[in-house]
Structure formats: structure tokens, C-alpha cells
Design a protein around this motif. Structure first.
Motif, PDB file in Angstrom:
ATOM      1  N   ASP B  18      -0.413  -1.340  -3.334  1.00 16.09           N
ATOM      2  CA  ASP B  18      -0.239  -2.988  -3.792  1.00 16.09           C
ATOM      3  C   ASP B  18      -1.701  -3.558  -3.970  1.00 16.09           C
ATOM      4  N   LYS B  19      -2.543  -3.265  -2.817  1.00 18.29           N
ATOM      5  CA  LYS B  19      -3.745  -3.967  -2.774  1.00 18.29           C
ATOM      6  C   LYS B  19      -4.630  -3.310  -3.468  1.00 18.29           C
ATOM      7  N   CYS B  20      -4.561  -1.795  -3.495  1.00 19.47           N
ATOM      8  CA  CYS B  20      -5.701  -1.119  -3.962  1.00 19.47           C
ATOM      9  C   CYS B  20      -5.830  -1.518  -5.442  1.00 19.47           C
ATOM     10  N   ARG B  21      -7.158  -1.549  -5.825  1.00 17.93           N
ATOM     11  CA  ARG B  21      -7.583  -2.062  -7.389  1.00 17.93           C
ATOM     12  C   ARG B  21      -8.489  -0.865  -7.984  1.00 17.93           C
ATOM     13  N   ALA B  22      -8.285   0.178  -7.300  1.00 22.48           N
ATOM     14  CA  ALA B  22      -9.113   1.490  -7.725  1.00 22.48           C
ATOM     15  C   ALA B  22     -10.672   1.074  -8.154  1.00 22.48           C
ATOM     16  N   LYS B  41      -4.494   4.083  -8.945  1.00 20.67           N
ATOM     17  CA  LYS B  41      -4.741   3.934  -7.427  1.00 20.67           C
ATOM     18  C   LYS B  41      -5.660   5.073  -6.672  1.00 20.67           C
ATOM     19  N   ALA B  42      -6.197   4.713  -5.720  1.00 26.96           N
ATOM     20  CA  ALA B  42      -6.957   5.469  -4.765  1.00 26.96           C
ATOM     21  C   ALA B  42      -5.843   6.387  -4.095  1.00 26.96           C
ATOM     22  N   THR B  43      -5.903   7.978  -3.969  1.00 27.26           N
ATOM     23  CA  THR B  43      -5.037   8.636  -3.399  1.00 27.26           C
ATOM     24  C   THR B  43      -5.988   9.456  -2.364  1.00 27.26           C
TER      25      THR B  43
END
Ligand code: SF4
Ligand code: SF4
Lengths: 139, 470
Positions: B18-22, B41-43
Motif C-alpha cells: 500500500d505504501k510502495c509507489r514503485a 510494486k517493488a518485490t
């Protein structure tokens, strides 16, 4: 697959560029870590030798499925007595070069220890060509 | 081969989608290229991650977090031990005394406190014993104190695993030590819970899946920043009867300094080198691989700058912390001998650390060869600007993902442009490709991103919270 590198004599800041590139490639190929290690140590020593002694050199690395063949060709003073240079502790490196921690006479013996096959040709006043071959699987 | 399915290693670093903005900040800093952007999203590719926390530091949106156990879990036990490293104490400003800190820990609910580095002399003697009597390969030996560097070596410098000191880290030792002390007090081990308060994601990962041994002895892990906040809130309120650390007379100078740069180095004769900060550690390991450091006897490595004073869950400034730690160390005596603690020393031994090389293109060398040749030709076409807009850390990483069938040519936005111009794909298709990588809402107007009109700083509020505030 071929990788080629130019080596600038006297520029110690760049010594090790070829060996670190080759190392990256070998890791990606999945060559066993201990075998990579031998190749890299031999190549690094040989690369530093060019930087320490020669004006310039070319390294060509030829990667096969089962082995790597490395040729290091330099324009430099050449080696007069190769068998003498092979002895541990023998070094013609200048004081300055030794002060930087290079050229303690570990060079050729260390290459020999880590290479599966080693071949050196040299002409005094012209240069030296070193051939190193290492196999990816223990023969 | 899909790397994400390999190995069930525990990781403490997680991403809050939810916080990740890539924003791609994390892509560039990860030392093992473990991060990719997928669907906006970052993974993290688990087998590659070493839990160093570089991504956590780099993220402007605080999307990375460190998993931890709930503090209330301590009450599952009759006796509750707070086990914390010396950096915990040194974080606090001078106006908060050690006694106040211990008192708050008791107030929170801990019945016993113990500093991780208390039994340090056992470790010092044991490492010396390893160096003199067990290790018989090329020098140097490499400290196994920092689990992020141990994992880095396993993954990226597998040939160097044999240099590692085969001894447990201080927190394991301390946990055994506490168990022993509790037993002496007549406390049933099943009644006691040991909770490790740590500033370090790698230590958490190591505790949950230790390298070279089967099970860790700690019962729970608490994020140090959480306890920091509690102490800061309550410390000045504690008056009167201050508690002291139960075994404070066992704390030593060496122990206090152990986790800082040169902490371990100081304990060893011979030529040793202390290196801190991930990029420095990487440089020195590269040189070691070249066979270039054979005159060094002992190599101390810390992934964080200023050692554990720079751990990711430390609140205070790392330099101030380290400075206070040095001053505190002066007040304590040198470590006593470890004589009589042989039983503990036995617990320190670990089995050899296995290499876990993760950078190869294929497990089959011949296939890896073919893939490398293919990746090299792909590189001829990619722009070589490492912009991260494809979701990979660099053009080369993208090319390698492609030959592993984990990415496609059109992931590169430059190639997309070119192919559109050449009429190879439609603008419609190109846009859908982008949406696939970056998520459907990526192109919506969003004024809450950093620097935009409604930027609220990190810890972004959602609309509901917003309304409550005003
Ligand atoms: S913790 Fe370190 S290794 Fe893991 S993803 Fe983050 S930066 Fe990469
Ligand atoms: S230096 Fe300390 S805090 Fe940082 S990763 Fe290593 S052990 Fe953890």
C-alpha cells in the motif's frame, strides 16, 4: 565467447578491471566458486604484472563450455630468464611498485599455482605473452 | 528457472504494497540486485536478499518494514528477559541514565535484563581458538558477527565462505548464558522467555533461520525503535527506586565496543582490518577474491556504517551513538577471563557455512552459456542508461531477466518508443504494456506523491485520517 581488455602500464588504479569483469561472467555461468577463484587469482596477478612492468598490454579471454583460455600480451621489458622468474621471492619490480604492495615476487609462482596450464613466451626488450588455461571441471 | 521459488530462507525485510509507489530508489541500492518492480510494486527475490536493509534506508515512502514479534507476547511467560546489545543504551541522550533505561524495561514488563555482550570473553577466546587450532586455509579469517555480510558472502562471494569464523554471534551466546543464569536461580526453562531487542533486520533473519545450525534459542524478537520510543516517553517519569541491570558488574569495555567498527579487531593480535558500510564491504570482498589480501589475518566486516550503531532500527544518529558508546566503554573494566565457562564455549561452535550462489543464469552451465550469449546480444539493443523504468535495476539485469523468461523486450520504454515509431506495435498496445508493469492507476493524477501539491511527507495519510485531523 570472447572478452577483450586493454591494460595501461603504470596505472595501478585500474589494475584488476579485467579480472573483476571475468569474475562476474564466470559467476553468471555457474562455474564452481573454487574454480573461479583459481582463474581470478591467476588473472589478477598476471594483470598486475603488466601494470607493474610493461607500457601496455592486451588481455583476451576466450570462454569455452569446458574451459577458459586467457592470453595476456604486453609491450614491455620482457623476461630474461623465465625459470628464475618462476621462483618465489624473485622480483624485478621497482622500489615504488613494491611500496604500493605489488611486485613482492609472488607474481609468476602464484600464477603457476593457480593455472591448470601455463605457457610464457618472452623477448627481452619487446614483451611477454602469457597463456593461461583453466578447466571448469576437475580433470 | 524461477529464482523466487528457490529456498525457504527466512527474511525479515518486507514490503508494504500500500505504501510502495514503485519509485525505483530501492532497485539501485540493493547489493544483490534482489528487487524488481512487478505490477507497479517493488518485490524481493527471496533467494538473493541478504536482509541488509539498504532498501529500507533508501525508500522515501517508508514502504519497507521489518517484521517483529508483538511486545505483548512477553506475557506468555512467567519470567521475561530483555536481551539487548550495547548500542541500545548508547542511543539515548545523556540526560537519560542507564538506570532509567533499565527501569523502563522493568516497567514494560521484563523481569530480567541482560546485555548481549556480557559474556564476550567466551567469544573472544573461542575465536582465538578457532584461528589457532581449527582454521587451516588461506588467511584471512572473516568475522561472522554481521549476518548481512555472512549472507552476502554466501550469495555473492561463495568461494569465500570457507574463510568465515565458525562461531555463533554474541546474541546466541548471550541467550545460552541467560538460560544458564536462570537455571542457577532455579527457574524452569519453560517458564522463561528470552526476547531479543535488536536494531538489525539481518539479525532477525538469522535468528529465525540461522546459518550453520538448526534452531535459535531466542523466544521472540522486538524492534529496537519500538522500545526506544517507550523509553523516551517514560524515562523521565521514573523516579526513586531505579533498577540496575541484573549483571551490570559483568559488562566490559570490549563487550560494549564489540559491535562498533574495530570492536572485534581490537581483541586480536596480528594484522586485521575493520570495514564498515555495504559498499566498502563489497570492495574488500572483491579484492579478497582476487587473492589480494593474504597478508591480513582477521577481517572484520559490518554491513552498516558505524557498525550496529548504524543499524536500520536505530533511532539516534549513528555517529552520536558511537561516540556515546566509546565514552560509556571507558567507564567499564576490561573483560574478565572466560575460565570456567567452557560449557558455554561449546555452544558457540557452528557447522560450516554453505555457499548459496544466486547470480548464475542457469544451473546447467551449457544453458547458462547460451543465455549469456543471448543477453549480450540483447544488450546491443538496450539504451544502457540504467533508468529502472523497466522494473529491473539496470539494462543488463533486464537482459538477464529476459533470457530467464522473466521479462520482455517491451519492458524497456525506449524499445517501446522505437517499435512504435517503426510501426511494430500500436500506441494502444505500448500503453497497455506500461500499465502491466506499472499498475493501472499509475497514470492517474496523484497529488500526494513526493514534491506534488498535496505532499504530506512520509507516512501518507489516507482521506479518512485527513478529515479527522482538520
Ligand atoms: S534487504 Fe538488502 S538484499 Fe534484501 S532486498 Fe533490501 S537491499 Fe536487497
Ligand atoms: S552492522 Fe550490525 S546492525 Fe548492521 S547488518 Fe550488521 S549486524 Fe546488523
Amino acid at each position: 565467447m570472447k572478452l577483450n581488455f586493454q591494460v595501461e602500464g603504470g596505472n595501478f588504479a585500474k589494475a584488476g578491471v579485467a579480472s573483476s569483469e571475468v569474475k562476474k561472467v564466470l559467476k553468471k555461468l555457474g562455474v564452481p566458486p573454487m574454480i573461479i577463484r583459481r582463474i581470478v587469482v591467476a588473472l589478477y596477478e598476471a594483470e598486475v604484472n603488466i601494470v607493474a612492468h610493461a607500457q601496455q598490454g592486451i588481455i583476451s579471454v576466450d570462454l569455452h563450455h569446458d574451459k577458459v583460455e586467457i592470453e595476456l600480451r604486453d609491450k614491455g621489458p620482457g623476461i630474461g630468464d623465465i625459470s628464475q622468474a618462476m621462483q618465489e621471492g624473485f622480483s624485478t619490480a621497482s622500489e615504488e611498485v613494491r611500496a604500493m604492495g605489488f611486485g613482492a615476487g609472488m607474481g609468476l609462482p602464484n600464477i603457476k599455482k593457480n593455472a591448470d596450464e601455463l605457457n610464457i613466451e618472452s623477448k627481452v626488450g619487446e614483451g611477454t605473452t602469457v597463456h593461461i588455461t583453466n578447466y571448469f571441471a576437475k580433470p | 528457472m524461477n529464482q523466487s521459488n528457490q529456498l525457504e530462507l527466512h527474511h525479515a525485510i518486507k514490503i508494504d504494497a500500500d505504501k510502495c509507489r514503485a519509485c525505483t530508489h530501492c532497485l539501485q541500492v540493493c547489493p544483490t540486485e534482489a528487487i524488481r518492480i512487478r505490477n507497479g510494486k517493488a518485490t524481493i527475490i527471496p533467494g538473493r536478499c541478504v536482509d541488509c536493509g539498504e532498501c529500507h534506508r533508501a525508500c522515501p515512502y517508508q514502504a519497507f518494514y521489518v517484521e517483529q514479534d508483538d511486545l505483548s507476547r512477553i506475557f506468555d511467560y512467567k519470567y521475561r528477559v530483555a536481551l539487548f546489545p550495547a548500542v541500545f543504551v548508547s542511543q539515548f541522550p545523556e540526560n537519560i541514565s542507564e538506570e532509567q533505561i533499565y527501569s523502563v524495561l522493568k516497567q514494560i514488563g521484563f523481569t530480567h535484563t541482560c546485555e548481549v555482550e556480557q559474556p564476550i570473553s567466551v567469544l573472544i577466546d573461542s575465536i582465538k581458538d578457532f584461528a589457532q587450532n581449527e582454521y587451516d586455509s588461506e588467511s584471512p579469517i572473516i568475522s561472522s558477527f554481521c549476518p548481512a555480510t555472512v549472507r552476502l558472502i554466501q550469495v555473492k562471494y561463495p568461494a569465500l565462505t570457507e574463510h568465515l569464523v565458525l562461531r555463533n554471534a554474541p546474541h546466541d551466546l548471550a541467550a545460552w548464558y541467560v538460560r544458564q543464569r536462570l537455571a542457577e536461580e532455579g527457574i524452569d526453562p519453560s517458564d522463561a522467555g528470552i526476547f531479543y531487542i535488536t536494531p538489525c533486520a539481518a539479525k532477525i533473519a538469522a535468528v529465525k533461520s540461522p546459518v550453520g545450525e538448526k534452531k535459535s534459542i531466542v523466544d521472540g524478537i522486538i524492534n529496537m525503535s519500538e522500545i526506544y520510543n517507550q523509553v523516551m516517553a517514560k524515562a523521565t517519569g521514573v523516579t526513586g527506586n531505579f533498577h540496575s541491570c541484573d549483571c551490570r558488574n559483568e559488562i566490559s569495555r570490549e563487550g560494549i565496543l564489540w559491535s562498533l567498527p574495530e570492536g572485534e579487531k581490537a581483541a586480536f593480535d596480528g594484522k586485521s582490518l575493520s570495514v564498515d558500510g555495504m559498499h566498502n564491504v563489497i570492495r574488500i570482498l572483491e579484492r579478497l577474491e582476487d587473492g589480494d589480501l593474504q597478508d591480513i589475518d582477521f577481517l572484520e566486516l559490518r554491513a552498516c556504517e558505524e557498525g550496529c550503531a548504524g543499524g536500520i532500527m536505530m533511532t539516534s544518529n549513528r555517529f552520536l551513538t558511537a561516540d556515546r558508546q566509546h565514552k560509556r566503554a571507558e567507564k567499564f573494566p576490561e573483560a574478565k577471563s572466560s575460565a570456567g565457562m567452557e560449557e558455554l564455549a561449546e555452544k558457540l561452535r557452528i557447522a560450516s557455512v554453505q555457499p548459496r550462489p544466486m547470480v548464475h543464469l542457469d544451473t546447467d552451465m551449457e544453458k547458462a552459456f547460451a543465455k549469456m550469449e543471448k543477453a549480450r546480444s540483447i544488450m546491443c539493443h538496450l539504451p544502457g542508461i540504467d533508468c529502472g523504468a523497466c522494473g529491473a535495476p539496470s539494462c543488463l539485469a533486464l537482459a538477464e531477466d529476459m533470457v530467464r523468461h522473466e521479462a520482455r523486450m517491451t519492458d524497456c520504454i525506449y524499445i517501446q518508443q522505437l517499435w512504435q515509431k517503426e510501426g511494430k506495435i500500436s500506441a494502444e498496445k505500448a500503453f497497455r504494456n506500461l500499465e502491466k508493469r506499472w499498475g493501472e492507476n499509475r497514470f492517474d493524477v496523484d497529488c500526494s506523491k513526493r514534491g506534488a501539491k498535496n505532499d504530506n511527507g512520509f507516512g501518507l495519510m489516507n482521506e479518512g485520517e485527513d478529515a479527522d485531523l482538520y
